[in-house]
Design a protein around this motif. Structure first.
Motif, PDB file in Angstrom:
ATOM      1  N   SER A  86       0.945  -1.336  -0.037  1.00 35.11           N
ATOM      2  CA  SER A  86       0.016   0.116  -0.085  1.00 35.11           C
ATOM      3  C   SER A  86       1.090   1.167  -0.008  1.00 35.11           C
ATOM      4  CB  SER A  86      -1.037  -0.110   1.250  1.00 35.11           C
ATOM      5  OG  SER A  86       0.107  -0.094   2.365  1.00 35.11           O
ATOM      6  N   GLN A  87       1.968   0.953   0.364  1.00 30.43           N
ATOM      7  CA  GLN A  87       3.137   2.155   0.277  1.00 30.43           C
ATOM      8  C   GLN A  87       3.487   2.634  -1.122  1.00 30.43           C
ATOM      9  OE1 GLN A  87       6.181   1.519   3.035  1.00 30.43           O
ATOM     10  NE2 GLN A  87       4.963   1.113   4.752  1.00 30.43           N
ATOM     11  N   SER A  88       3.405   3.803  -1.443  1.00 25.67           N
ATOM     12  CA  SER A  88       3.606   4.361  -2.906  1.00 25.67           C
ATOM     13  C   SER A  88       5.296   4.331  -2.885  1.00 25.67           C
ATOM     14  CB  SER A  88       3.282   5.565  -3.227  1.00 25.67           C
ATOM     15  OG  SER A  88       3.751   6.552  -2.219  1.00 25.67           O
ATOM     16  N   LYS A  89       6.186   4.600  -1.975  1.00 27.23           N
ATOM     17  CA  LYS A  89       7.661   4.558  -2.299  1.00 27.23           C
ATOM     18  C   LYS A  89       8.176   3.088  -2.627  1.00 27.23           C
ATOM     19  CE  LYS A  89       8.171   8.929  -0.066  1.00 27.23           C
ATOM     20  NZ  LYS A  89       8.921   9.573   1.284  1.00 27.23           N
ATOM     21  N   LEU A  90       8.977   3.011  -3.511  1.00 30.94           N
ATOM     22  CA  LEU A  90       9.838   1.647  -3.830  1.00 30.94           C
ATOM     23  C   LEU A  90      11.351   2.176  -3.131  1.00 30.94           C
ATOM     24  CD1 LEU A  90       9.133   0.427  -7.204  1.00 30.94           C
ATOM     25  CD2 LEU A  90       8.438  -0.416  -5.162  1.00 30.94           C
ATOM     26  N   SER A  91      11.969   1.050  -2.694  1.00 31.40           N
ATOM     27  CA  SER A  91      13.166   1.156  -2.243  1.00 31.40           C
ATOM     28  C   SER A  91      13.866  -0.065  -2.426  1.00 31.40           C
ATOM     29  CB  SER A  91      13.169   1.508  -0.671  1.00 31.40           C
ATOM     30  OG  SER A  91      12.606   0.369   0.191  1.00 31.40           O
ATOM     31  N   GLY A  92      15.394  -0.048  -2.165  1.00 32.33           N
ATOM     32  CA  GLY A  92      16.004  -1.248  -2.272  1.00 32.33           C
ATOM     33  C   GLY A  92      17.185  -1.168  -3.549  1.00 32.33           C
ATOM     34  N   HIS A  93      17.100  -2.202  -4.184  1.00 33.39           N
ATOM     35  CA  HIS A  93      18.175  -2.322  -5.148  1.00 33.39           C
ATOM     36  C   HIS A  93      17.614  -3.290  -6.585  1.00 33.39           C
ATOM     37  CE1 HIS A  93      22.533  -1.617  -6.331  1.00 33.39           C
ATOM     38  NE2 HIS A  93      22.220  -2.517  -7.312  1.00 33.39           N
ATOM     39  N   LEU A  94      17.522  -2.623  -7.701  1.00 36.01           N
ATOM     40  CA  LEU A  94      17.229  -3.258  -8.835  1.00 36.01           C
ATOM     41  C   LEU A  94      18.136  -3.460  -9.942  1.00 36.01           C
ATOM     42  CD1 LEU A  94      14.901  -4.666  -9.968  1.00 36.01           C
ATOM     43  CD2 LEU A  94      13.879  -2.405 -11.078  1.00 36.01           C
ATOM     44  N   ARG A  95      18.520  -4.605 -10.059  1.00 40.99           N
ATOM     45  CA  ARG A  95      19.665  -4.843 -11.235  1.00 40.99           C
ATOM     46  C   ARG A  95      18.947  -5.137 -12.578  1.00 40.99           C
ATOM     47  NH1 ARG A  95      24.919  -8.004 -10.510  1.00 40.99           N
ATOM     48  NH2 ARG A  95      25.507  -6.437 -11.883  1.00 40.99           N
ATOM     49  N   VAL A  96      19.243  -4.641 -13.662  1.00 37.50           N
ATOM     50  CA  VAL A  96      18.554  -4.651 -14.787  1.00 37.50           C
ATOM     51  C   VAL A  96      19.713  -4.804 -16.168  1.00 37.50           C
ATOM     52  CG1 VAL A  96      16.948  -3.852 -16.575  1.00 37.50           C
ATOM     53  CG2 VAL A  96      16.386  -3.471 -14.360  1.00 37.50           C
ATOM     54  N   SER A  97      19.649  -6.009 -16.544  1.00 37.30           N
ATOM     55  CA  SER A  97      20.388  -6.087 -17.948  1.00 37.30           C
ATOM     56  C   SER A  97      19.711  -6.041 -19.204  1.00 37.30           C
ATOM     57  CB  SER A  97      21.135  -7.499 -17.930  1.00 37.30           C
ATOM     58  OG  SER A  97      21.580  -7.779 -19.063  1.00 37.30           O
ATOM     59  N   ALA A  98      20.351  -5.044 -20.074  1.00 38.50           N
ATOM     60  CA  ALA A  98      19.708  -4.595 -21.224  1.00 38.50           C
ATOM     61  C   ALA A  98      20.774  -4.569 -22.426  1.00 38.50           C
ATOM     62  CB  ALA A  98      19.003  -3.430 -21.216  1.00 38.50           C
ATOM     63  N   PRO A  99      20.281  -4.662 -23.861  1.00 42.20           N
ATOM     64  CA  PRO A  99      20.988  -4.404 -24.944  1.00 42.20           C
ATOM     65  C   PRO A  99      21.652  -2.924 -24.850  1.00 42.20           C
ATOM     66  CG  PRO A  99      19.114  -5.665 -25.550  1.00 42.20           C
ATOM     67  CD  PRO A  99      18.756  -5.161 -24.044  1.00 42.20           C
ATOM     68  N   LEU A 100      22.638  -2.817 -25.443  1.00 40.44           N
ATOM     69  CA  LEU A 100      23.360  -1.569 -25.397  1.00 40.44           C
ATOM     70  C   LEU A 100      22.724  -0.472 -26.137  1.00 40.44           C
ATOM     71  CD1 LEU A 100      25.466   0.454 -24.485  1.00 40.44           C
ATOM     72  CD2 LEU A 100      27.147  -0.509 -26.298  1.00 40.44           C
ATOM     73  N   SER A 101      22.470  -0.927 -27.640  1.00 38.58           N
ATOM     74  CA  SER A 101      21.989   0.155 -28.367  1.00 38.58           C
ATOM     75  C   SER A 101      20.515   0.263 -28.004  1.00 38.58           C
ATOM     76  CB  SER A 101      21.851  -0.328 -29.817  1.00 38.58           C
ATOM     77  OG  SER A 101      23.425  -0.707 -30.292  1.00 38.58           O
ATOM     78  N   PHE A 102      19.767  -0.577 -27.786  1.00 38.42           N
ATOM     79  CA  PHE A 102      18.054  -0.157 -27.379  1.00 38.42           C
ATOM     80  C   PHE A 102      18.294   0.713 -25.966  1.00 38.42           C
ATOM     81  CE2 PHE A 102      14.229  -0.981 -25.106  1.00 38.42           C
ATOM     82  CZ  PHE A 102      13.215  -0.957 -26.235  1.00 38.42           C
ATOM     83  N   SER A 103      19.207   0.346 -25.311  1.00 44.15           N
ATOM     84  CA  SER A 103      19.205   1.266 -24.099  1.00 44.15           C
ATOM     85  C   SER A 103      19.624   2.617 -24.235  1.00 44.15           C
ATOM     86  CB  SER A 103      20.253   0.692 -23.116  1.00 44.15           C
ATOM     87  OG  SER A 103      19.838  -0.595 -22.958  1.00 44.15           O
ATOM     88  N   LEU A 104      20.815   2.949 -25.006  1.00 44.24           N
ATOM     89  CA  LEU A 104      21.128   4.337 -25.562  1.00 44.24           C
ATOM     90  C   LEU A 104      20.127   5.024 -26.400  1.00 44.24           C
ATOM     91  CD1 LEU A 104      24.827   3.388 -26.585  1.00 44.24           C
ATOM     92  CD2 LEU A 104      24.083   4.613 -24.346  1.00 44.24           C
ATOM     93  N   HIS A 105      19.467   4.277 -26.931  1.00 43.63           N
ATOM     94  CA  HIS A 105      18.353   5.006 -28.036  1.00 43.63           C
ATOM     95  C   HIS A 105      16.718   5.155 -27.380  1.00 43.63           C
ATOM     96  CE1 HIS A 105      20.280   4.857 -32.187  1.00 43.63           C
ATOM     97  NE2 HIS A 105      20.874   3.997 -31.774  1.00 43.63           N
ATOM     98  N   HIS A 106      16.544   4.184 -26.674  1.00 54.45           N
ATOM     99  CA  HIS A 106      15.116   4.195 -26.079  1.00 54.45           C
ATOM    100  C   HIS A 106      14.872   3.902 -24.995  1.00 54.45           C
ATOM    101  CE1 HIS A 106      13.998   4.170 -30.492  1.00 54.45           C
ATOM    102  NE2 HIS A 106      14.824   3.303 -30.522  1.00 54.45           N
ATOM    103  N   LEU A 107      15.873   3.199 -24.013  1.00 51.16           N
ATOM    104  CA  LEU A 107      15.369   2.931 -22.419  1.00 51.16           C
ATOM    105  C   LEU A 107      15.920   4.321 -21.486  1.00 51.16           C
ATOM    106  CD1 LEU A 107      14.744   0.507 -20.946  1.00 51.16           C
ATOM    107  CD2 LEU A 107      16.965  -0.297 -20.777  1.00 51.16           C
ATOM    108  N   THR A 108      16.875   5.035 -22.147  1.00 54.64           N
ATOM    109  CA  THR A 108      17.385   6.262 -21.288  1.00 54.64           C
ATOM    110  C   THR A 108      16.175   7.014 -20.746  1.00 54.64           C
ATOM    111  OG1 THR A 108      19.311   6.140 -22.372  1.00 54.64           O
ATOM    112  CG2 THR A 108      18.732   8.179 -20.933  1.00 54.64           C
ATOM    113  N   PRO A 109      15.156   7.620 -21.558  1.00 53.63           N
ATOM    114  CA  PRO A 109      14.090   8.246 -21.044  1.00 53.63           C
ATOM    115  C   PRO A 109      13.145   7.393 -20.358  1.00 53.63           C
ATOM    116  CG  PRO A 109      13.726   7.864 -23.340  1.00 53.63           C
ATOM    117  CD  PRO A 109      15.006   7.487 -22.954  1.00 53.63           C
ATOM    118  N   VAL A 110      12.993   5.965 -20.416  1.00 52.80           N
ATOM    119  CA  VAL A 110      12.072   5.358 -19.386  1.00 52.80           C
ATOM    120  C   VAL A 110      12.837   5.159 -18.264  1.00 52.80           C
ATOM    121  CG1 VAL A 110      11.139   3.137 -19.207  1.00 52.80           C
ATOM    122  CG2 VAL A 110      11.517   3.713 -21.532  1.00 52.80           C
TER     123      VAL A 110
END
Length: 300
Positions: A86-110
């Protein structure tokens, strides 16, 4: 440490494949991991892992304990999540792996928007086209593009990915544009190294499949490099539209054989199927799906 903590440590050892890798994943000294594993076995009165100087393997009792321990720790994680959902705040650590080109072009604003929405969450990105081992490397989620290999991973489709066959206007002016798939064999291919085959599959309007082979002229493990080489006139390349769309729109690249259909793929988020999916992972996946939609902006 309590038994639940040692149980989680045992799971990490099994999933990582060794005490050494588990110690790196848990950020603990190898001696501390080994000591706590021995304490767990002493408390239970059984040997869970057969250990030698060169290898380790689960005993029969260890296999049974591992399966039940996963269920217990997942239930505890779910219970904790229910208490805090029910709490709106997230905390902790989230590790995400993603392709380089897709991340540079489109993941950064996300990532930008997600971090602004959840400022107390630490987000760690591992950007590479290589497919990491989620469990061994301690990755929570991985974004993968293309056909998914059969595995123990759970997957959720994020959006669609299409490909285009393209070359620069200068290359087309000098070498001509192929009219049929068979004419592609007369051209130079700028090839993505993670694509095993040198052939390209195209389907015509009658449903006939063509698979011409091309001779690689340049091979690279990054799509942006191939796009720049194509723009410079070095040959024909097969690119995901999320890389090529702007160069196509502004005329730096021309689409070849537009009346033939290339294979379409999806972008997926994958995660270990046997483990509980934390709220931070669920919300990140939902955010990606909402942001890109079934037909993302580069496909329009």
């Amino acid at each position: 440490m309590g038994q639940l903590e040692n149980m989680a440590l045992f799971i990490a050892v099994v999933e990582s494949g060794s005490i050494t890798k588990a110690s790196e994943r848990l950020n603990l000294a190898k001696s501390a991991v080994s000591k706590r594993l021995q304490e767990l076995e002493q408390n239970l009165g059984v040997t869970l892992i057969n250990r030698t100087t060169r290898s380790s393997s689960l005993t029969e009792a260890g296999q049974r304990y591992f399966k039940q321990a996963q269920l217990i720790t997942d239930e505890v994680a779910e219970l904790n999540a229910q208490m805090t959902r029910s709490q709106s705040k997230l905390s902790g650590h989230l590790r995400v792996s993603a392709p380089l080109s897709f991340s540079l072009h489109h993941l950064t604003p996300v990532i930008d928007q997600f971090c602004k929405r959840h400022p107390e969450l630490t987000l760690e990105l591992d950007l590479s086209d290589a497919k990491v081992n989620l469990v061994e490397d301690g990755i929570d989620l991985a974004l993968r593009i293309g056909e998914l290999a059969d595995s123990s991973l759970q997957a959720k489709r994020i959006t669609q990915i299409s490909h285009v066959l393209c070359a620069s206007p200068d290359y087309v002016s000098e070498h001509g544009a192929p009219i049929t798939p068979d004419e592609l064999s007369q051209h130079r291919l700028l090839k993505y190294s993670q694509q095993a085959s040198t052939s390209i599959t195209l389907t015509d309007s009658a449903g006939v499949v063509h698979t011409p082979n091309l001779t690689p002229h340049v091979i690279a493990n990054n799509g942006d490099v191939l796009a720049q080489m194509a723009i410079a006139g070095h040959g024909i390349t097969l690119l995901p539209r999320f890389i090529a769309w702007q160069a196509i729109n502004d005329g730096r690249l021309s689409v070849l054989l537009p009346n033939y259909r290339l294979n379409q793929f999806g972008a997926y988020v994958v995660y270990p199927a046997t483990r509980y999916l934390p709220q931070k992972s669920r919300l990140f996946i939902d955010f990606l799906m909402e942001y890109f939609g079934d037909k993302p902006y580069w496909e329009r």
